[in-house]
Design an enzyme around this catalytic site. Structure first.
Site, PDB file in Angstrom:
ATOM      1  N   ARG A   1       2.309 -10.174  -0.680  1.00 44.08           N
ATOM      2  CA  ARG A   1       3.394 -10.228  -1.656  1.00 44.08           C
ATOM      3  C   ARG A   1       3.748 -11.696  -1.898  1.00 44.08           C
ATOM      4  O   ARG A   1       3.869 -12.488  -0.950  1.00 44.08           O
ATOM      5  CB  ARG A   1       4.638  -9.487  -1.149  1.00 44.08           C
TER       6      ARG A   1
ATOM      7  N   GLU B   1       6.227 -12.080 -10.131  1.00 42.94           N
ATOM      8  CA  GLU B   1       5.266 -11.361 -10.966  1.00 42.94           C
ATOM      9  C   GLU B   1       5.918 -10.730 -12.173  1.00 42.94           C
ATOM     10  O   GLU B   1       6.996 -10.150 -12.024  1.00 42.94           O
ATOM     11  CB  GLU B   1       4.607 -10.247 -10.132  1.00 42.94           C
TER      12      GLU B   1
ATOM     13  N   HIS C   1      -3.099  -9.297  -9.361  1.00 38.85           N
ATOM     14  CA  HIS C   1      -2.708  -8.259  -8.409  1.00 38.85           C
ATOM     15  C   HIS C   1      -3.676  -7.067  -8.441  1.00 38.85           C
ATOM     16  O   HIS C   1      -3.299  -5.968  -8.847  1.00 38.85           O
ATOM     17  CB  HIS C   1      -1.263  -7.801  -8.661  1.00 38.85           C
TER      18      HIS C   1
HETATM   19  C1  GLV Z   1      -0.373  -3.333  -3.606  1.00 39.45           C
HETATM   20  O1  GLV Z   1       0.042  -4.456  -3.646  1.00 39.45           O
HETATM   21  C2  GLV Z   1       0.170  -2.343  -2.746  1.00 39.45           C
HETATM   22  O2  GLV Z   1       1.194  -2.584  -2.091  1.00 39.45           O
HETATM   23  O3  GLV Z   1      -0.400  -1.241  -2.716  1.00 39.45           O
END
Ligand code: GLV
Ligand code: GLV
Length: 317
Positions: A234, A263, A281
């Protein structure tokens, strides 16, 4: 009973849900606003949320009949879990099924940054390749180097398993020592040691109050000049602005991003640097994994709406 899905997911899970419930899937491309989501949540017994949906108190209160929030992600920092729990609403995630895909993306970033894959590809496409040269796109060796893993959970371990194949020395930092770390040849160290000794650093921790800006300006300044940092967890775990400054000034070798602090916004200037790789991502973005995630959210909802404790509850009952 009704299930609301805030953004379309693979058919497999939706079909499972349709066998038992009324399913309201938002089919558009443009994201629904929070207001729009709350409107459709009113008479829903279950909701499938995305990691970008702000599942705060207001959102949760809008679901008057809500019994379960099934996040289509392993991370659930977008959800006010305490509040949901207090209201007797289950919260589930999709662990395990995306571990290997995400570890692959961490490695794709390590390799791409270290060996300058993106600029080298661009150079070749642009017709600049004139033949082999001793000094063309020199990068950094991976074999025999030290990898520091921050967050030795399922994904951190999968990153370590891959690193064993690269003959790396593996060190890690985690809230607490991991019992089976010997399986990964991984040594537990404090964060400062990890930052000072690693040639490569992979972030695989969840975002919590403790990990927010874990890599702040001061800690980032401990990195080696040849360090390459990759983040597939993250964005807010790193002070992105501070990292940008280091990269811009050549204080570290490079960085690979799959996630960002705000983001989908990206710190201005990062896009101009060629020692970074910027991905949108896509850690869990394989056909296989997304199918499994879809089935998993459906199974969790079926559990909950049939009166059972869902299998991937984010807290222990
Ligand atoms: C992606 O970032 C997730 O948390 O699945
Ligand atoms: C997430 O699935 C983790 O435990 O790393």
């Amino acid at each position: 009973m009704k299930v609301f899905i805030t953004y379309k997911i693979p058919e497999s899970g939706i079909n499972l849900l349709k066998e038992k419930f009324d399913v309201d899937v938002y089919e558009g491309e443009k994201f629904l606003t929070k207001q729009e989501m709350m409107e459709r949540l009113k008479d829903a017994d279950a909701v499938v949320t995305q990691l970008r949906d702000p599942v705060d108190k207001e959102f949760i209160d809008a679901g008057k009949k809500l019994k379960i929030i099934a996040n289509y992600a392993v991370g659930f920092n977008n959800i006010d879990v305490e509040y949901a729990k207090q209201k007797g609403i289950y919260v589930t995630n999709t662990p395990d099924v995306l571990t290997e895909a995400t570890a692959d993306i961490a490695w794709a970033l390590i390799l791409a940054v270290a060996r300058k894959i993106i600029p080298a590809d661009k150079f070749t496409r642009e017709g600049k390749f004139e033949g082999w040269k001793p000094n063309l796109f020199l990068g950094y060796e991976i074999y025999g180097k030290t990898l520091g893993i921050i967050g030795m959970g399922r994904i951190g371990k999968a990153v370590a398993r891959r690193a064993m194949g690269f003959g790396m020395k593996i060190i890690y930092h985690n809230r607490k020592r991991v019992e089976d770390d010997y399986k990964y040849n991984a040594k537990y160290v404090d964060l400062e040691t990890l930052l000072k000794e690693s040639d490569y650093i992979s972030i695989n921790a969840p975002l919590t109050n403790e990990t927010y800006h874990l890599l702040n300006k001061e800690r980032l300044s401990l990195l080696k000049k040849n360090a390459i940092l990759v983040n597939t967890a993250r964005g807010p775990i790193i002070d992105e602005k501070a990292l940008y400054e280091l990269l811009k000034d050549g204080k570290i070798a490079g960085a690979g991003f799959d996630v960002y602090e705000n983001e989908p916004e990206i710190t201005k200037g990062l896009e101009k640097l060629d020692n970074v790789v910027l991905l949108p991502h896509i850690g869990s973005a394989t056909y296989e994994t997304r199918e499994k995630m879809s089935i998993m959210v459906a199974e969790n909802i079926i559990d909950a709406l049939e009166g059972k404790i869902p299998r991937n509850l984010v807290w222990k009952e």
